[in-house]
Design a protein around this motif. Structure first.
Motif, PDB file in Angstrom:
ATOM      1  N   LYS A 105      -0.561 -12.878   1.782  1.00 38.18           N
ATOM      2  CA  LYS A 105       0.156 -11.676   2.195  1.00 38.18           C
ATOM      3  C   LYS A 105       1.355 -12.032   3.085  1.00 38.18           C
ATOM      4  O   LYS A 105       2.437 -11.456   2.957  1.00 38.18           O
ATOM      5  CB  LYS A 105      -0.791 -10.742   2.962  1.00 38.18           C
ATOM      6  N   LEU A 106       1.155 -12.958   4.017  1.00 38.25           N
ATOM      7  CA  LEU A 106       2.183 -13.283   5.014  1.00 38.25           C
ATOM      8  C   LEU A 106       3.197 -14.308   4.532  1.00 38.25           C
ATOM      9  O   LEU A 106       4.195 -14.566   5.210  1.00 38.25           O
ATOM     10  CB  LEU A 106       1.512 -13.794   6.295  1.00 38.25           C
TER      11      LEU A 106
ATOM     12  N   SER B  36       6.202 -16.350   3.136  1.00 36.97           N
ATOM     13  CA  SER B  36       7.635 -16.056   3.043  1.00 36.97           C
ATOM     14  C   SER B  36       8.385 -17.366   2.850  1.00 36.97           C
ATOM     15  O   SER B  36       7.798 -18.454   2.865  1.00 36.97           O
ATOM     16  CB  SER B  36       8.125 -15.349   4.310  1.00 36.97           C
TER      17      SER B  36
ATOM     18  N   LYS C 208      -4.150  -1.670   3.284  1.00 42.77           N
ATOM     19  CA  LYS C 208      -3.233  -2.308   4.217  1.00 42.77           C
ATOM     20  C   LYS C 208      -3.577  -2.031   5.675  1.00 42.77           C
ATOM     21  O   LYS C 208      -3.180  -2.804   6.552  1.00 42.77           O
ATOM     22  CB  LYS C 208      -1.794  -1.910   3.908  1.00 42.77           C
TER      23      LYS C 208
ATOM     24  N   HIS D  79      -5.727  -4.921   6.398  1.00 40.08           N
ATOM     25  CA  HIS D  79      -4.914  -6.143   6.472  1.00 40.08           C
ATOM     26  C   HIS D  79      -4.128  -6.207   7.783  1.00 40.08           C
ATOM     27  O   HIS D  79      -4.031  -7.273   8.406  1.00 40.08           O
ATOM     28  CB  HIS D  79      -3.943  -6.187   5.291  1.00 40.08           C
TER      29      HIS D  79
ATOM     30  N   CYS E 265      -4.320  -9.221  10.556  1.00 40.97           N
ATOM     31  CA  CYS E 265      -3.131  -9.976  10.966  1.00 40.97           C
ATOM     32  C   CYS E 265      -2.923  -9.865  12.469  1.00 40.97           C
ATOM     33  O   CYS E 265      -2.529 -10.841  13.126  1.00 40.97           O
ATOM     34  CB  CYS E 265      -1.901  -9.457  10.225  1.00 40.97           C
TER      35      CYS E 265
ATOM     36  N   ARG F  80       6.243  -9.750  10.333  1.00 44.49           N
ATOM     37  CA  ARG F  80       5.955  -9.876   8.895  1.00 44.49           C
ATOM     38  C   ARG F  80       4.925  -8.835   8.457  1.00 44.49           C
ATOM     39  O   ARG F  80       5.077  -8.211   7.397  1.00 44.49           O
ATOM     40  CB  ARG F  80       5.437 -11.289   8.618  1.00 44.49           C
TER      41      ARG F  80
ATOM     42  N   GLU G 227       6.607  -5.486   8.178  1.00 43.74           N
ATOM     43  CA  GLU G 227       7.386  -5.391   6.941  1.00 43.74           C
ATOM     44  C   GLU G 227       6.489  -5.096   5.743  1.00 43.74           C
ATOM     45  O   GLU G 227       6.830  -4.297   4.872  1.00 43.74           O
ATOM     46  CB  GLU G 227       8.126  -6.699   6.686  1.00 43.74           C
ATOM     47  N   LEU G 228       5.349  -5.748   5.696  1.00 47.01           N
ATOM     48  CA  LEU G 228       4.466  -5.646   4.542  1.00 47.01           C
ATOM     49  C   LEU G 228       3.673  -4.348   4.508  1.00 47.01           C
ATOM     50  O   LEU G 228       3.505  -3.733   3.453  1.00 47.01           O
ATOM     51  CB  LEU G 228       3.488  -6.824   4.531  1.00 47.01           C
ATOM     52  N   PHE G 229       3.150  -3.943   5.677  1.00 46.04           N
ATOM     53  CA  PHE G 229       2.158  -2.871   5.718  1.00 46.04           C
ATOM     54  C   PHE G 229       2.656  -1.593   6.373  1.00 46.04           C
ATOM     55  O   PHE G 229       1.934  -0.603   6.386  1.00 46.04           O
ATOM     56  CB  PHE G 229       0.904  -3.354   6.465  1.00 46.04           C
TER      57      PHE G 229
END
Length: 291
Positions: A76-77, A79, A130, A133, A137, A159, A162-164
């Motif tokens: 997930k993280l 990059s 999420k 998640h 994180c 990060r 941004e994702l969740f």
């Protein structure tokens, strides 16, 4: 669990993950190992050939829950700046340094399965929810913050945001069996505390009231339920078992087992019993004023 820690609040004040305690009523959660075996059984029962390429490396190829969680978070993280192999090693280092975090993650997952009607199995929220998640994180970022690796902690925070679309400051202190329902838009400030069994719905803010420094964010006590879009601002306490209605603007402390609604939020109805976060009952008593 350290023998000299006698209360949930004292444990939170040490800035660690909160252990299971006799003080917290539970619904007979499975052990982490039992949860892991149940997840593997669910995957073996899947007949969707397309999903096999996702489920096998994520679950069946992993030796245990902790490694599967590290595998999940690292991907997930991932990059261009930090690759998944580096992140996998970082998460595994965290798990070895804070082994109680693995049980806390399993407890979070069990809470979702127990309290969210959308979770009809264990694998789906593990892989796709999420809110779950984001909390896991955060546990890594919080450990990095405590280890004075604060730039890296902020990277994990950024990060994950941004994702969740969930933004939790690395210094914020979270318990376990926490449910971020949907998760989108949740913001948790630097000095906020979220105790065990709390539920936050989408677009909740635990924020400050301005530019004040120091301890400036809310303390949400065990079993509180904060409804969609509510804003809780300042160094105030949301008491044990409190319920905050959707869209409320909370600027003053909320007493335990009390429901508040409106802008500014005010109490309505009689004091209730039990922890609303466990039932996810968002119904409100009659309101006798216009908001």
């Amino acid at each position: 669990m350290p023998g000299h820690v006698t209360s949930l609040r004292a444990y939170l004040d040490q800035g660690r993950a909160v252990p299971l305690t006799a003080r917290v009523r539970q619904h007979a959660p499975s052990s982490t190992a039992a949860l892991w075996q149940a997840m593997r059984a669910e995957v073996r029962g899947c007949r969707d050939v397309v999903l096999k390429d996702l489920l096998r490396p994520s679950i069946l190829d992993q030796p245990d829950f902790a490694t599967a969680l590290a595998f999940l978070l690292s991907r997930k993280l991932d990059s261009d700046l930090l690759r998944k192999a580096t992140l996998f090693g970082l998460v595994r280092d965290f798990q070895r340094a804070r082994p109680q975090s693995v049980d806390a993650a399993a407890a979070d997952l069990h809470a979702i399965c127990d309290r969210d009607p959308a979770a009809t199995d264990s694998v789906t929220p593990f892989l796709f929810f999420k809110g779950f998640h984001a909390i896991q994180c955060h546990r890594v970022a919080h450990w990095l913050w405590q280890e004075n690796r604060r730039t890296l902690a902020h990277y994990i925070q950024s990060r994950a945001s941004e994702l969740f679309a969930v933004d939790i400051h690395p210094a914020a202190r979270l318990g376990q069996r926490i449910l971020f329902d949907h998760g989108t838009g949740i913001v948790v400030g630097e000095t906020a505390v979220i105790e065990d069994d709390v539920a936050l719905l989408q677009n909740v803010t635990l924020g400050g009231t301005g530019k004040e420094a120091g301890d400036r964010h809310p303390k949400v006590r065990r079993g509180a339920l904060i409804g969609t879009g509510a804003k809780v601002l300042g160094n105030i306490e949301i008491g044990e078992g409190a319920k905050v209605g959707a869209g409320a603007i909370v600027l003053r402390p909320v007493a335990p087992f009390t429901t508040v609604v409106g802008n500014p939020a005010r109490p309505v109805g009689e004091r209730h019993e039990g922890l609303p976060s466990l039932t996810m009952d968002q119904s409100l008593p009659p309101v006798d004023y216009v908001i």
